[in-house]
Design a protein around this motif. Structure first.
Motif, PDB file in Angstrom:
ATOM      1  N   THR A  34      44.575  44.136  32.910  1.00 35.88           N
ATOM      2  CA  THR A  34      44.420  42.737  32.500  1.00 35.88           C
ATOM      3  C   THR A  34      44.067  41.875  33.700  1.00 35.88           C
ATOM      4  O   THR A  34      43.250  40.942  33.595  1.00 35.88           O
ATOM      5  CB  THR A  34      45.719  42.231  31.847  1.00 35.88           C
ATOM      6  OG1 THR A  34      46.033  43.060  30.726  1.00 35.88           O
ATOM      7  CG2 THR A  34      45.575  40.789  31.385  1.00 35.88           C
ATOM      8  N   ASP A  90      42.330  42.710  36.361  1.00 29.87           N
ATOM      9  CA  ASP A  90      40.905  42.873  36.652  1.00 29.87           C
ATOM     10  C   ASP A  90      40.060  42.025  35.710  1.00 29.87           C
ATOM     11  O   ASP A  90      39.100  41.365  36.134  1.00 29.87           O
ATOM     12  CB  ASP A  90      40.493  44.342  36.526  1.00 29.87           C
ATOM     13  CG  ASP A  90      40.894  45.169  37.741  1.00 29.87           C
ATOM     14  OD1 ASP A  90      41.136  44.563  38.804  1.00 29.87           O
ATOM     15  OD2 ASP A  90      40.973  46.404  37.628  1.00 29.87           O
ATOM     16  N   HIS A  91      40.410  42.039  34.419  1.00 29.56           N
ATOM     17  CA  HIS A  91      39.649  41.250  33.441  1.00 29.56           C
ATOM     18  C   HIS A  91      39.762  39.751  33.724  1.00 29.56           C
ATOM     19  O   HIS A  91      38.772  39.007  33.605  1.00 29.56           O
ATOM     20  CB  HIS A  91      40.130  41.566  32.025  1.00 29.56           C
ATOM     21  CG  HIS A  91      39.706  42.912  31.516  1.00 29.56           C
ATOM     22  ND1 HIS A  91      38.419  43.387  31.628  1.00 29.56           N
ATOM     23  CD2 HIS A  91      40.407  43.903  30.904  1.00 29.56           C
ATOM     24  CE1 HIS A  91      38.328  44.599  31.099  1.00 29.56           C
ATOM     25  NE2 HIS A  91      39.535  44.943  30.667  1.00 29.56           N
ATOM     26  N   ASP A 145      37.593  38.836  36.664  1.00 28.89           N
ATOM     27  CA  ASP A 145      36.191  38.758  36.242  1.00 28.89           C
ATOM     28  C   ASP A 145      35.931  37.472  35.476  1.00 28.89           C
ATOM     29  O   ASP A 145      34.879  36.831  35.626  1.00 28.89           O
ATOM     30  CB  ASP A 145      35.832  39.959  35.361  1.00 28.89           C
ATOM     31  CG  ASP A 145      35.834  41.271  36.133  1.00 28.89           C
ATOM     32  OD1 ASP A 145      35.816  41.226  37.383  1.00 28.89           O
ATOM     33  OD2 ASP A 145      35.859  42.343  35.489  1.00 28.89           O
ATOM     34  N   GLU A 146      36.904  37.084  34.639  1.00 30.20           N
ATOM     35  CA  GLU A 146      36.755  35.854  33.858  1.00 30.20           C
ATOM     36  C   GLU A 146      36.689  34.636  34.781  1.00 30.20           C
ATOM     37  O   GLU A 146      35.875  33.720  34.570  1.00 30.20           O
ATOM     38  CB  GLU A 146      37.936  35.716  32.892  1.00 30.20           C
ATOM     39  CG  GLU A 146      37.775  34.635  31.849  1.00 30.20           C
ATOM     40  CD  GLU A 146      36.805  35.015  30.745  1.00 30.20           C
ATOM     41  OE1 GLU A 146      36.501  34.138  29.924  1.00 30.20           O
ATOM     42  OE2 GLU A 146      36.336  36.167  30.717  1.00 30.20           O
ATOM     43  N   THR A 202      32.110  43.936  33.106  1.00 36.37           N
ATOM     44  CA  THR A 202      31.207  42.802  32.943  1.00 36.37           C
ATOM     45  C   THR A 202      30.226  42.755  34.109  1.00 36.37           C
ATOM     46  O   THR A 202      30.379  43.472  35.099  1.00 36.37           O
ATOM     47  CB  THR A 202      31.991  41.478  32.913  1.00 36.37           C
ATOM     48  OG1 THR A 202      32.560  41.238  34.220  1.00 36.37           O
ATOM     49  CG2 THR A 202      33.103  41.521  31.872  1.00 36.37           C
ATOM     50  N   TRP A 205      30.262  38.099  28.394  1.00 38.92           N
ATOM     51  CA  TRP A 205      31.603  37.520  28.444  1.00 38.92           C
ATOM     52  C   TRP A 205      32.294  37.514  27.089  1.00 38.92           C
ATOM     53  O   TRP A 205      33.512  37.361  27.008  1.00 38.92           O
ATOM     54  CB  TRP A 205      31.562  36.122  29.049  1.00 38.92           C
ATOM     55  CG  TRP A 205      30.946  35.033  28.251  1.00 38.92           C
ATOM     56  CD1 TRP A 205      29.632  34.757  28.118  1.00 38.92           C
ATOM     57  CD2 TRP A 205      31.628  34.018  27.494  1.00 38.92           C
ATOM     58  NE1 TRP A 205      29.434  33.659  27.319  1.00 38.92           N
ATOM     59  CE2 TRP A 205      30.647  33.180  26.935  1.00 38.92           C
ATOM     60  CE3 TRP A 205      32.971  33.743  27.239  1.00 38.92           C
ATOM     61  CZ2 TRP A 205      30.961  32.092  26.131  1.00 38.92           C
ATOM     62  CZ3 TRP A 205      33.288  32.650  26.444  1.00 38.92           C
ATOM     63  CH2 TRP A 205      32.287  31.837  25.898  1.00 38.92           C
TER      64      TRP A 205
END
Length: 401
Positions: A175, A177-178, A181-182, A325, A350
């Motif tokens: 989570t 890492d996500h 990226d977000e 992503t 995204w």
């Protein structure tokens, strides 16, 4: 757009403590850049961050945001102009998601219609469906969803500055890492000035335009780009903090969008087995990527997976174990590829929609180019040092007589 931030001889002392918690920190942060404060636990990085919006009042020194001395204005008004996101989101549990996001816009006097539109805009911006999440309470969200709402709340009143105090420290690594990226995607769109605190140097490399490595009392050991810190650490303290594997850490500096993203044969979950077989026979691969009804990667499907005993095509094959992503780092992509038996990973937008794939060969070629560039830069740096030494000593450069 972001605002400039200047810290001028900023210090913080507490009664009864002989040494200051923060000692004479000066720093200039450019509009629209992400600066990460990183250092050992207890070095004063969070205290420094909180003095920017005066959650902690400085003992001495000045803070300027866009040339305005914020140590001389009302601290409440200041905090309404500076977004703030913390670990574990800091959401009010008795308020819905929409009420949490709307809090600051309501305080600064926005109309109901404007607030309502902004809440929906912010939820959409952080990848949460407004219709699904608008009326939920924080306890009904996962940790990652709570952090997204926390970021949405911090950005709701459109502040030029966003302060983030270890915002992703309480979630699991996937989570995290996500969420990283977000944040990179949001910053690419919004260009806020972000000051981000972490103790994780890998996170600092991934997110920061510049990194301030801090010693005790927030004294700046090195303030530079991630590339410069990795290739030329200022001293043994910085080298120790960077740690081993500096060359591999460089993989955090290149994004998936910087390498070739290849096309790949795809089918839909609604396609018939005959359509899928025709697609397999007509391409160079013995596997296709099945997309769900929203165009998101769903399953990897081989010819043998369509045998009658395997059931419908929508449930045949192997689930997609992970995606990356375009803002993911090469290290993220390499990890995803290495755990996939086919040696490839799907790249998504995204909203999770399929864009293409990157494979192991592409990533390894990029790694080789990065390492070769580092070796060339290191050779040039050694050559410059030798020339400077020869100039100081009056010696002839090697090869001359």
């Amino acid at each position: 757009m972001g605002a400039s931030i200047e810290l001028e001889h900023l210090s913080k002392s507490y009664p009864g403590n002989p040494s200051p918690a923060v000692d004479d920190v000066s720093m200039e942060i450019r509009p629209g850049e992400t600066v990460v404060l990183v250092g050992p636990s207890g070095c004063g990085k969070s205290t420094t961050l909180k003095m920017i919006n005066r959650l902690i009042e400085p003992t001495s020194g000045r803070i300027r945001i866009d040339d305005e001395d914020v140590t001389r204005i009302d601290p409440v008004r200041l905090r309404r102009k500076v977004g703030y996101a913390i670990q574990s989101s800091g959401l009010f549990p008795h308020m819905t998601v929409a009420e949490n996001i709307a809090l600051v816009p309501k305080m600064v006097g926005w109309s109901k219609a404007r607030v309502r539109g902004r809440v929906e805009e912010m939820l959409d911006l952080v990848g949460l469906d407004p219709g699904e999440f608008h009326g939920r309470y924080p306890r009904q969200l996962s940790g990652g969803q709570q952090q997204r709402v926390g970021v949405a709340r911090a950005l709701a009143a459109d502040p030029p500055v966003l302060l983030m105090d270890e915002p992703f420290g309480a979630v699991d690594p996937v989570t995290r890492d996500h969420l990283q990226d977000e944040l990179l995607r949001l910053q690419h769109e919004l260009h806020k000035t972000i000051v981000f605190v972490t103790h994780d140097f890998d996170e600092a490399i991934k997110l920061g335009d510049r990194i301030a490595v801090l010693r005790e009392r927030s004294r700046v050991a090195q303030f530079d780009t991630p590339e410069a810190i990795l290739t030329n650490p200022a001293d043994d303290f910085v080298s120790g903090f960077v740690g081993a594997g500096a060359a591999l850490k460089r993989l955090h500096l290149t994004r998936v969008r910087d390498v070739e993203i290849a096309g790949f044969p795809t089918v839909s979950v609604d396609d018939s087995p005959r359509t899928v077989l025709d697609r397999l026979r007509g391409g160079p691969y013995d596997v296709v990527l099945v997309l769900d009804r929203h165009g998101r990667p769903h399953r990897w499907l081989r010819r043998g997976d369509l045998a009658p005993a395997r059931g419908p095509a929508a449930r045949a094959g192997r689930s997609v174990r992970g995606t990356v992503t375009r803002d993911a780092t090469l290290r993220d992509a390499l990890e995803a590829v290495l755990v996939d038996s086919a040696g490839r990973v799907a790249v998504t937008g995204w909203r999770g929609e399929y864009i293409g794939v990157v494979d192991l060969e592409t990533l390894l070629n990029s790694v080789r180019e990065t390492l070769e560039a580092d070796r060339t830069a290191a050779t040039g740096h050694r050559h410059d040092l030798e020339e400077a030494r020869d100039h100081r000593t009056g010696a002839e450069p090697e090869g001359r007589a």
